[in-house]
Scaffold this motif. Sequence first.
Motif, PDB file in Angstrom:
ATOM      1  N   SER A   1      44.312  68.465-100.542  1.00 23.65           N
ATOM      2  CA  SER A   1      44.255  69.021-101.899  1.00 23.65           C
ATOM      3  C   SER A   1      44.285  70.549-101.868  1.00 23.65           C
ATOM      4  CB  SER A   1      42.995  68.535-102.628  1.00 23.65           C
ATOM      5  OG  SER A   1      43.008  67.131-102.769  1.00 23.65           O
ATOM      6  N   LEU A   2      43.566  71.144-100.914  1.00 22.39           N
ATOM      7  CA  LEU A   2      43.588  72.599-100.777  1.00 22.39           C
ATOM      8  C   LEU A   2      44.986  73.089-100.437  1.00 22.39           C
ATOM      9  CD1 LEU A   2      40.322  73.730 -98.907  1.00 22.39           C
ATOM     10  CD2 LEU A   2      41.169  74.529-101.121  1.00 22.39           C
ATOM     11  N   LYS A   3      45.645  72.400 -99.518  1.00 20.37           N
ATOM     12  CA  LYS A   3      47.003  72.795 -99.138  1.00 20.37           C
ATOM     13  C   LYS A   3      47.943  72.722-100.336  1.00 20.37           C
ATOM     14  CE  LYS A   3      48.389  70.313 -95.743  1.00 20.37           C
ATOM     15  NZ  LYS A   3      49.366  69.873 -94.756  1.00 20.37           N
ATOM     16  N   ASP A   4      47.892  71.622-101.082  1.00 22.50           N
ATOM     17  CA  ASP A   4      48.758  71.463-102.248  1.00 22.50           C
ATOM     18  C   ASP A   4      48.494  72.552-103.285  1.00 22.50           C
ATOM     19  OD1 ASP A   4      50.050  69.338-101.200  1.00 22.50           O
ATOM     20  OD2 ASP A   4      49.186  67.811-102.498  1.00 22.50           O
ATOM     21  N   TRP A   5      47.201  72.847-103.517  1.00 23.06           N
ATOM     22  CA  TRP A   5      46.854  73.864-104.512  1.00 23.06           C
ATOM     23  C   TRP A   5      47.360  75.243-104.095  1.00 23.06           C
ATOM     24  CZ3 TRP A   5      43.388  78.101-104.104  1.00 23.06           C
ATOM     25  CH2 TRP A   5      43.187  78.784-105.303  1.00 23.06           C
ATOM     26  N   LEU A   6      47.218  75.565-102.800  1.00 21.60           N
ATOM     27  CA  LEU A   6      47.668  76.863-102.312  1.00 21.60           C
ATOM     28  C   LEU A   6      49.188  76.994-102.375  1.00 21.60           C
ATOM     29  CD1 LEU A   6      45.310  77.293 -99.213  1.00 21.60           C
ATOM     30  CD2 LEU A   6      45.238  78.609-101.340  1.00 21.60           C
ATOM     31  N   VAL A   7      49.882  75.898-102.070  1.00 22.93           N
ATOM     32  CA  VAL A   7      51.347  75.930-102.111  1.00 22.93           C
ATOM     33  C   VAL A   7      51.858  76.087-103.539  1.00 22.93           C
ATOM     34  CG1 VAL A   7      53.423  74.529-101.772  1.00 22.93           C
ATOM     35  CG2 VAL A   7      51.694  74.658 -99.963  1.00 22.93           C
ATOM     36  N   LYS A   8      51.194  75.391-104.479  1.00 23.50           N
ATOM     37  CA  LYS A   8      51.660  75.420-105.867  1.00 23.50           C
ATOM     38  C   LYS A   8      51.253  76.700-106.600  1.00 23.50           C
ATOM     39  CE  LYS A   8      51.658  70.389-106.337  1.00 23.50           C
ATOM     40  NZ  LYS A   8      50.984  69.207-106.933  1.00 23.50           N
ATOM     41  N   SER A   9      50.015  77.159-106.392  1.00 26.61           N
ATOM     42  CA  SER A   9      49.529  78.324-107.135  1.00 26.61           C
ATOM     43  C   SER A   9      49.843  79.645-106.440  1.00 26.61           C
ATOM     44  CB  SER A   9      48.022  78.215-107.368  1.00 26.61           C
ATOM     45  OG  SER A   9      47.328  78.152-106.130  1.00 26.61           O
ATOM     46  N   LYS A  10      50.022  79.598-105.097  1.00 27.14           N
ATOM     47  CA  LYS A  10      50.333  80.788-104.299  1.00 27.14           C
ATOM     48  C   LYS A  10      49.397  81.962-104.596  1.00 27.14           C
ATOM     49  CE  LYS A  10      55.254  79.819-103.694  1.00 27.14           C
ATOM     50  NZ  LYS A  10      55.221  78.447-104.237  1.00 27.14           N
ATOM     51  N   PRO A  11      48.069  81.774-104.515  1.00 26.91           N
ATOM     52  CA  PRO A  11      47.149  82.892-104.768  1.00 26.91           C
ATOM     53  C   PRO A  11      47.243  83.948-103.672  1.00 26.91           C
ATOM     54  CG  PRO A  11      45.949  81.018-103.891  1.00 26.91           C
ATOM     55  CD  PRO A  11      47.362  80.550-104.126  1.00 26.91           C
ATOM     56  N   PHE A  12      47.254  85.202-104.077  1.00 31.72           N
ATOM     57  CA  PHE A  12      47.311  86.349-103.155  1.00 31.72           C
ATOM     58  C   PHE A  12      48.527  86.297-102.236  1.00 31.72           C
ATOM     59  CE2 PHE A  12      42.803  85.008-103.712  1.00 31.72           C
ATOM     60  CZ  PHE A  12      42.410  86.041-104.566  1.00 31.72           C
ATOM     61  N   GLY A  13      49.550  85.560-102.667  1.00 26.43           N
ATOM     62  CA  GLY A  13      50.766  85.475-101.862  1.00 26.43           C
ATOM     63  C   GLY A  13      50.581  84.749-100.550  1.00 26.43           C
ATOM     64  N   ILE A  14      49.595  83.827-100.500  1.00 26.94           N
ATOM     65  CA  ILE A  14      49.288  83.106 -99.247  1.00 26.94           C
ATOM     66  C   ILE A  14      50.442  82.224 -98.810  1.00 26.94           C
ATOM     67  CG2 ILE A  14      47.833  81.296 -98.261  1.00 26.94           C
ATOM     68  CD1 ILE A  14      45.483  82.486 -99.739  1.00 26.94           C
ATOM     69  N   ALA A  15      50.993  81.456 -99.746  1.00 26.93           N
ATOM     70  CA  ALA A  15      52.075  80.524 -99.412  1.00 26.93           C
ATOM     71  C   ALA A  15      53.428  81.176 -99.627  1.00 26.93           C
ATOM     72  CB  ALA A  15      51.964  79.266-100.268  1.00 26.93           C
ATOM     73  N   GLN A  16      54.275  81.086 -98.641  1.00 28.95           N
ATOM     74  CA  GLN A  16      55.626  81.612 -98.736  1.00 28.95           C
ATOM     75  C   GLN A  16      56.615  80.497 -98.441  1.00 28.95           C
ATOM     76  OE1 GLN A  16      55.838  84.916 -96.053  1.00 28.95           O
ATOM     77  NE2 GLN A  16      54.476  86.208 -97.285  1.00 28.95           N
ATOM     78  N   ASP A  17      57.568  80.327 -99.358  1.00 29.64           N
ATOM     79  CA  ASP A  17      58.582  79.273 -99.205  1.00 29.64           C
ATOM     80  C   ASP A  17      57.946  77.906 -99.023  1.00 29.64           C
ATOM     81  OD1 ASP A  17      60.579  81.235 -99.347  1.00 29.64           O
ATOM     82  OD2 ASP A  17      60.445  81.579 -97.180  1.00 29.64           O
ATOM     83  N   SER A  18      56.881  77.652 -99.787  1.00 30.18           N
ATOM     84  CA  SER A  18      56.178  76.357 -99.782  1.00 30.18           C
ATOM     85  C   SER A  18      55.599  76.000 -98.413  1.00 30.18           C
ATOM     86  CB  SER A  18      57.125  75.229-100.251  1.00 30.18           C
ATOM     87  OG  SER A  18      57.544  75.482-101.567  1.00 30.18           O
ATOM     88  N   GLU A  19      55.330  77.003 -97.594  1.00 30.06           N
ATOM     89  CA  GLU A  19      54.739  76.765 -96.282  1.00 30.06           C
ATOM     90  C   GLU A  19      53.483  77.610 -96.121  1.00 30.06           C
ATOM     91  OE1 GLU A  19      55.430  74.679 -93.899  1.00 30.06           O
ATOM     92  OE2 GLU A  19      57.159  73.783 -94.905  1.00 30.06           O
TER      93      GLU A  19
ATOM     94  N   ALA B   1      41.776  77.615 -92.199  1.00 29.01           N
ATOM     95  CA  ALA B   1      40.748  77.809 -93.226  1.00 29.01           C
ATOM     96  C   ALA B   1      40.581  76.542 -94.069  1.00 29.01           C
ATOM     97  CB  ALA B   1      41.115  78.989 -94.122  1.00 29.01           C
ATOM     98  N   CYS B   2      41.692  75.894 -94.398  1.00 32.02           N
ATOM     99  CA  CYS B   2      41.630  74.635 -95.162  1.00 32.02           C
ATOM    100  C   CYS B   2      40.895  73.559 -94.366  1.00 32.02           C
ATOM    101  CB  CYS B   2      43.036  74.152 -95.509  1.00 32.02           C
ATOM    102  SG  CYS B   2      43.916  75.182 -96.709  1.00 32.02           S
ATOM    103  N   GLY B   3      41.207  73.474 -93.070  1.00 33.92           N
ATOM    104  CA  GLY B   3      40.545  72.495 -92.220  1.00 33.92           C
ATOM    105  C   GLY B   3      39.060  72.782 -92.071  1.00 33.92           C
ATOM    106  N   ALA B   4      38.698  74.066 -91.994  1.00 35.30           N
ATOM    107  CA  ALA B   4      37.294  74.449 -91.883  1.00 35.30           C
ATOM    108  C   ALA B   4      36.521  74.056 -93.139  1.00 35.30           C
ATOM    109  CB  ALA B   4      37.179  75.956 -91.643  1.00 35.30           C
TER     110      ALA B   4
END
Length: 354
Positions: free
Chosen positions: A225-243, A251-254
């Motif tokens: 769920s964290l991965k999906d949220w980060l990919v879709k919302s892209k907060p602080f430019g964390i996700a690039q090109d859906s990766e 961090a998600c695993g932790a």
Amino acid sequence: MASEDAKTSQSAVTKIVNLAEEAKLAREGVKAPSYALMSICKSLVAGGVAGGVSRTAVAPLERLKILLQVQNPHNIKYNGTIQGLKYIWRTEGFRGLFKGNGTNCARIVPNSAVKFFSYEQASKGILYMYQQQTGNEDAQLTPLLRLGAGACAGIIAMSATYPMDMVRGRITVQTENSPYQYRGMFHALSTVLKEEGPRALYKGWLPSVIGVIPYVGLNFAVYESLKDWLVKSKPFGIAQDSELGVTTRLACGAAAGTVGQTVAYPLDVIRRRMQMVGWNHAATVVAGDGRGKAPLEYTGMVDAFRKTVRHEGFGALYKGLVPNSVKVVPSIAIAFVSYEVVKDILGVEIRISD
């Protein structure tokens, strides 16, 4: 006459086309199982590598956690994470920090392989049923559905490898000063079978099943769920090109590991204590009824909870939580990232929730 020749020619062409189609289907029928088998093997290998790497990386903390969980309250040797690790190093040396890790890896490699593979298959099955029920072919797994898939995977994997976990717990608590009974995993398995019977290999199974539902379920649910949220919302430019990068996935695993272990930890303590029941030398490690050398006597999970809280207080259910918290964050994080990296290397599709 020409019309009959045309019909004959058309019939021959139709037969040839049909034969070609049948041959194509036959070839695909041969390839499909082979491809599916290869995909399953790659998934199992990735899961096994992830489990072995992650557990070896945190083996000293894993051993200290178990020692704290079953420690005799009238003979305290380990007072905390740093003191405990120093004590093991001083009394048993470097090898003492990794005692039981070989048995743990022998258990965790197939456990992790089955767990990750089971999660993928359960997710696909649950997603298919969810899409059929909602009538929406584009529907995706919700956090609750991921929780269910993770719980199924955890129960299957834990049940399949539980005897190895049980003997691993006993081997882990042996020290240089305690009378040795087990020389290794296979010796421990055969000894328990001979002296205590087959049922002894599943002591503590019930609290394990109950605990694995929130633990593994929340691990997968929070992580995905964290991965999906980060990919879709892209907060602080964390996700690039859906990766997501390796650091972000760590961090998600932790986060997933922290949530899961906090909820399920008391059941893990009870499981460890129940695993010691019936072991001749267990009384030198932990007392079941609060007296220093008293034999362990637990009639079941509820009785183990009751005696632990009555004689040692509610805090006893969280013995070893600190080293476990220090351990579980990198362990879960490394496991998830190792799994995805190995699957990338092997060329296996890892996104199962789309």
